[in-house]
Design a protein around this motif. Structure first.
Motif, short mmCIF file in Angstrom:
data_model
loop_
_atom_site.label_atom_id
_atom_site.label_comp_id
_atom_site.label_asym_id
_atom_site.label_seq_id
_atom_site.Cartn_x
_atom_site.Cartn_y
_atom_site.Cartn_z
N UNK A 159 0.69 -1.43 -0.14
CA UNK A 159 -0.12 -0.30 0.27
C UNK A 159 1.00 1.23 -0.36
N UNK A 160 0.47 2.07 -1.51
CA UNK A 160 1.54 3.26 -0.77
C UNK A 160 3.16 3.07 -1.38
N UNK A 161 3.70 4.39 -1.74
CA UNK A 161 4.93 4.24 -2.12
C UNK A 161 6.41 5.13 -1.56
N UNK A 162 6.97 3.89 -1.14
CA UNK A 162 7.91 4.45 0.43
C UNK A 162 9.27 4.69 0.10
N UNK A 163 10.06 5.23 0.73
CA UNK A 163 11.16 6.07 0.32
C UNK A 163 12.68 5.48 0.70
N UNK A 164 13.31 4.85 1.39
CA UNK A 164 14.72 4.82 1.71
C UNK A 164 15.23 5.65 2.85
N UNK A 207 22.41 6.61 3.13
CA UNK A 207 20.93 6.75 2.58
C UNK A 207 20.43 7.41 1.45
N UNK A 208 21.78 8.53 1.00
CA UNK A 208 21.95 9.32 -0.20
C UNK A 208 22.06 8.86 -1.40
N UNK A 209 22.55 7.52 -1.56
CA UNK A 209 22.67 6.58 -2.38
C UNK A 209 21.20 6.13 -3.44
N UNK A 210 19.52 6.64 -2.08
CA UNK A 210 19.11 6.12 -2.53
C UNK A 210 17.69 7.55 -2.70
N UNK A 219 17.41 -6.88 -6.26
CA UNK A 219 17.65 -6.38 -7.34
C UNK A 219 18.10 -6.75 -9.06
N UNK A 220 17.81 -6.78 -9.71
CA UNK A 220 18.37 -7.50 -11.20
C UNK A 220 19.68 -6.54 -11.25
N UNK A 221 20.61 -6.08 -10.42
CA UNK A 221 22.04 -5.32 -10.82
C UNK A 221 23.23 -6.58 -10.17
N UNK A 222 24.02 -6.21 -11.46
CA UNK A 222 25.57 -7.12 -10.14
C UNK A 222 26.55 -6.34 -9.29
N UNK A 223 26.33 -4.33 -9.04
CA UNK A 223 26.94 -3.82 -8.87
C UNK A 223 26.30 -2.53 -8.27
N UNK A 224 26.71 -2.13 -7.20
CA UNK A 224 26.33 -0.45 -7.27
C UNK A 224 25.59 -0.35 -5.94
N UNK A 225 24.77 0.38 -5.57
CA UNK A 225 23.88 0.35 -4.22
C UNK A 225 23.04 -0.40 -4.26
N UNK A 226 22.09 -0.75 -5.54
CA UNK A 226 20.62 -1.62 -4.98
C UNK A 226 21.57 -3.07 -4.98
N UNK A 227 22.66 -3.64 -5.78
CA UNK A 227 23.05 -5.10 -5.61
C UNK A 227 23.31 -4.94 -3.69
#
Length: 149
Positions: free
Chosen positions: A45-50, A61-64, A105-113
């Motif tokens: 329900x709704x939209x979320x932020x880190x 945190x600033x990476x998001x 997340x479908x990534x191989x590097x970075x913050x989402x990994x």
């Protein structure tokens, strides 16, 4: 003789009264024991932020910043920031009776990994979910908090 029978009888009534007023209230929606069902219902329900991402004690945190996260009922997870969209999946379950949220997340590097982990659910409400990951390699602790925007 009647007094001797009356004392254990009164003690028994007293103990029943104490037992009925005390409760072992296992509120599964409390922050100490989050319910998987409540997490599933809240997160879609709704939209979320880190609002917090801490990796091994380093706040990142600033990476998001600027990303809005949407958790779909079909297990799809999207993070959108302007023209940038990251896609992944989410699910919940338990591991050794510990409620967990799995984010991939479908990534191989970075913050989402870095947030693609099995997260222990520390607390859950309709507006905030706090997660914790302990590394199996070095025991470092990562923290991730989502708040409804």
């Amino acid at each position: 003789m009647k007094k001797l029978i009356l004392i254990p009888l009164l003690f028994g009534v007293f103990m029943l009264n104490v037992a009925s007023t005390c409760s072992n209230d296992d509120d599964s929606s409390s922050s100490n024991n989050p319910s998987i069902t409540d997490v599933n219902n809240n997160v879609v329900n709704g939209t979320w932020q880190v609002t917090l991402f801490s990796e091994s004690g380093s706040t990142q945190t600033s990476n998001f910043s600027g990303y809005n996260f949407n958790f779909a009922t079909n297990g799809t997870l999207t993070a959108v920031n302007g023209n940038t969209t990251m896609t992944g999946t989410w699910s919940t379950g338990t591991d050794d009776s510990t409620p967990k949220m799995y984010i991939i997340f479908n990534v191989s590097n970075g913050s989402f990994e870095e947030i693609s982990e099995d997260w222990r659910i520390l607390s859950n409400s309709s507006s905030k979910i706090e997660l914790k990951h302990i590394s199996g390699g070095d025991g470092s602790i990562d923290l991730l908090t989502f708040e409804k925007s």
